[in-house]
Design a protein around this motif. Structure first.
Motif, mmCIF file in Angstrom:
data_model
loop_
_atom_site.group_PDB
_atom_site.id
_atom_site.type_symbol
_atom_site.label_atom_id
_atom_site.label_comp_id
_atom_site.label_asym_id
_atom_site.label_seq_id
_atom_site.Cartn_x
_atom_site.Cartn_y
_atom_site.Cartn_z
ATOM 1 N N ASP A 171 12.069 17.599 8.511
ATOM 2 C CA ASP A 171 13.204 18.510 8.354
ATOM 3 C C ASP A 171 14.469 17.822 7.851
ATOM 4 N N TRP A 172 14.698 16.542 8.240
ATOM 5 C CA TRP A 172 15.937 15.869 7.842
ATOM 6 C C TRP A 172 15.730 14.749 6.829
ATOM 7 N N LEU A 173 14.479 14.468 6.476
ATOM 8 C CA LEU A 173 14.177 13.326 5.617
ATOM 9 C C LEU A 173 13.184 13.697 4.526
ATOM 10 N N ASN A 174 13.526 13.302 3.288
ATOM 11 C CA ASN A 174 12.595 13.358 2.159
ATOM 12 C C ASN A 174 12.542 11.940 1.592
ATOM 13 N N SER A 175 11.426 11.241 1.830
ATOM 14 C CA SER A 175 11.325 9.823 1.512
ATOM 15 C C SER A 175 10.127 9.569 0.609
ATOM 16 N N PHE A 176 10.352 8.770 -0.441
ATOM 17 C CA PHE A 176 9.303 8.425 -1.400
ATOM 18 C C PHE A 176 9.041 6.924 -1.319
ATOM 19 N N HIS A 177 7.752 6.553 -1.211
ATOM 20 C CA HIS A 177 7.357 5.175 -0.929
ATOM 21 C C HIS A 177 6.651 4.558 -2.136
ATOM 22 N N SER A 178 7.268 3.528 -2.716
ATOM 23 C CA SER A 178 6.631 2.826 -3.834
ATOM 24 C C SER A 178 5.495 1.923 -3.359
ATOM 25 N N PHE A 179 5.540 1.500 -2.089
ATOM 26 C CA PHE A 179 4.491 0.678 -1.493
ATOM 27 C C PHE A 179 4.049 1.319 -0.181
ATOM 28 N N SER A 180 2.895 0.892 0.307
ATOM 29 C CA SER A 180 2.367 1.440 1.556
ATOM 30 C C SER A 180 3.417 1.375 2.652
ATOM 31 N N PHE A 181 3.567 2.512 3.342
ATOM 32 C CA PHE A 181 4.610 2.593 4.374
ATOM 33 C C PHE A 181 4.289 3.776 5.279
ATOM 34 N N GLY A 182 4.449 3.570 6.596
ATOM 35 C CA GLY A 182 4.228 4.671 7.536
ATOM 36 C C GLY A 182 2.819 5.233 7.410
ATOM 37 N N ASP A 183 2.725 6.538 7.223
ATOM 38 C CA ASP A 183 1.421 7.196 7.108
ATOM 39 C C ASP A 183 0.820 7.076 5.710
ATOM 40 N N TYR A 184 1.599 6.546 4.754
ATOM 41 C CA TYR A 184 1.072 6.367 3.397
ATOM 42 C C TYR A 184 0.455 4.983 3.281
ATOM 43 N N PHE A 185 -0.834 4.942 2.940
ATOM 44 C CA PHE A 185 -1.516 3.663 2.773
ATOM 45 C C PHE A 185 -2.278 3.659 1.461
ATOM 46 N N ASN A 186 -2.013 2.643 0.647
ATOM 47 C CA ASN A 186 -2.736 2.415 -0.597
ATOM 48 C C ASN A 186 -2.969 0.914 -0.685
ATOM 49 N N ASN A 187 -4.217 0.489 -0.559
ATOM 50 C CA ASN A 187 -4.487 -0.955 -0.502
ATOM 51 C C ASN A 187 -4.178 -1.664 -1.812
ATOM 52 N N LYS A 188 -3.904 -0.913 -2.882
ATOM 53 C CA LYS A 188 -3.484 -1.517 -4.142
ATOM 54 C C LYS A 188 -1.961 -1.579 -4.266
ATOM 55 N N LYS A 189 -1.273 -0.991 -3.287
ATOM 56 C CA LYS A 189 0.193 -0.963 -3.295
ATOM 57 C C LYS A 189 0.734 -1.465 -1.955
ATOM 58 N N MET A 190 0.399 -2.722 -1.632
ATOM 59 C CA MET A 190 0.867 -3.312 -0.387
ATOM 60 C C MET A 190 2.169 -4.085 -0.590
ATOM 61 N N SER A 191 2.352 -4.640 -1.795
ATOM 62 C CA SER A 191 3.546 -5.418 -2.103
ATOM 63 C C SER A 191 3.483 -5.809 -3.566
ATOM 64 N N PHE A 192 4.574 -6.362 -4.057
ATOM 65 C CA PHE A 192 4.586 -7.006 -5.376
ATOM 66 C C PHE A 192 5.455 -8.241 -5.222
ATOM 67 N N GLY A 193 4.806 -9.419 -5.271
ATOM 68 C CA GLY A 193 5.525 -10.632 -4.918
ATOM 69 C C GLY A 193 6.043 -10.500 -3.495
ATOM 70 N N PRO A 194 7.304 -10.863 -3.248
ATOM 71 C CA PRO A 194 7.861 -10.764 -1.897
ATOM 72 C C PRO A 194 8.398 -9.372 -1.553
ATOM 73 N N ILE A 195 8.317 -8.416 -2.486
ATOM 74 C CA ILE A 195 8.813 -7.062 -2.211
ATOM 75 C C ILE A 195 7.751 -6.308 -1.424
ATOM 76 N N ARG A 196 8.054 -5.966 -0.196
ATOM 77 C CA ARG A 196 7.087 -5.292 0.674
ATOM 78 C C ARG A 196 7.316 -3.785 0.731
ATOM 79 N N VAL A 197 8.559 -3.344 0.674
ATOM 80 C CA VAL A 197 8.879 -1.911 0.785
ATOM 81 C C VAL A 197 9.979 -1.573 -0.210
#
Length: 233
Positions: free
Chosen positions: A16-42
């Motif tokens: 209700d109060w949050l609309n969040s888009f995840h470029s890497f796996s986060f929370g309930d979103y999991f994609n084993n091909k999108k865990m990080s890029f270099g040291p960028i985790r989220v």
């Protein structure tokens, strides 16, 4: 090699109060091909409704950067920092050995739009600390402005990782060339606009991963606002 990640491929958290888009796996979103890029985790793009926010919660062993694009965000943490981050400001929190913090939109009417970025530190167990950078008065137009690095400077946010972070606003038809290296990675997230990267178009919300490129041309086909990361692979 250039890999485009379309905005539509991102994960999403919608309550209700949050609309969040995840470029890497986060929370309930999991994609084993999108865990990080270099040291960028989220890299999350958050839209927080008036009065909404994250209650007190813990973090450890992460460099957390928040960039407020519009609106304001009230931050409070267990080290005693209580700040309101305004549009055009960066905040960095070294979670290190452990810290609790909360983040809320203090407005009763306006949404806050922000990026939250987690960077893996090169050292664990650091003493928690806090930093802030105001971009007002700095020239973002047609200029790659460095905002964070492993450098001690009053004009930069210090991060405990060999990475440089830049932010910019390009006018339509402006272009700039970067000299890449095969041993360097570049990650660009387009906050708003349309860019051509070596001839490949990306649009608002898209990101691009760049490796093994020695010449990189960034051209704005519309007025564009973006954040860019450089780091050794």
């Amino acid at each position: 090699m250039l890999t485009i990640n379309p905005s539509s491929s991102r994960g999403r958290t919608k309550i209700d109060w949050l609309n969040s888009f995840h470029s890497f796996s986060f929370g309930d979103y999991f994609n084993n091909k999108k865990m990080s890029f270099g040291p960028i985790r989220v890299l999350n793009e958050d839209f927080i409704a008036a009065g909404g926010g994250f209650p007190l919660h813990p973090h450890a062993n992460m460099e957390i950067i928040t960039y407020v694009i519009s609106g304001e965000l009230a931050h409070s943490d267990s080290t005693g920092n209580n700040e309101t981050i305004k549009a055009g400001e960066f905040q960095k929190m070294t979670a290190g050995s452990g810290v609790y913090h909360s983040e809320f939109n203090p407005s009763s009417t306006d949404e806050v739009h922000l990026l939250q970025i987690w960077i893996l530190p090169d050292t664990k167990g650091l003493t928690p600390s806090y930093g802030k950078l105001n971009l007002q008065g700095n020239n973002l137009n047609n200029n790659l402005l460095k905002v964070a690095a492993k450098e001690e400077s009053d004009n930069l946010i210090y991060v405990s990782q060999n990475i440089e972070v830049f932010v910019s606003k390009f006018d339509a038809d402006y272009s700039q060339s970067l000299v890449g290296k095969e041993t360097k990675g570049i990650y660009l997230f387009l906050i708003d606009g349309e860019l051509s990267i070596n001839g490949d178009l990306i649009n608002t919300g898209d990101s691009i991963e760049i490796v093994e490129e020695t010449n990189i041309e960034i051209k704005a086909t519309k007025n564009s606002h973006f954040i860019l990361f450089e780091f050794p692979l």
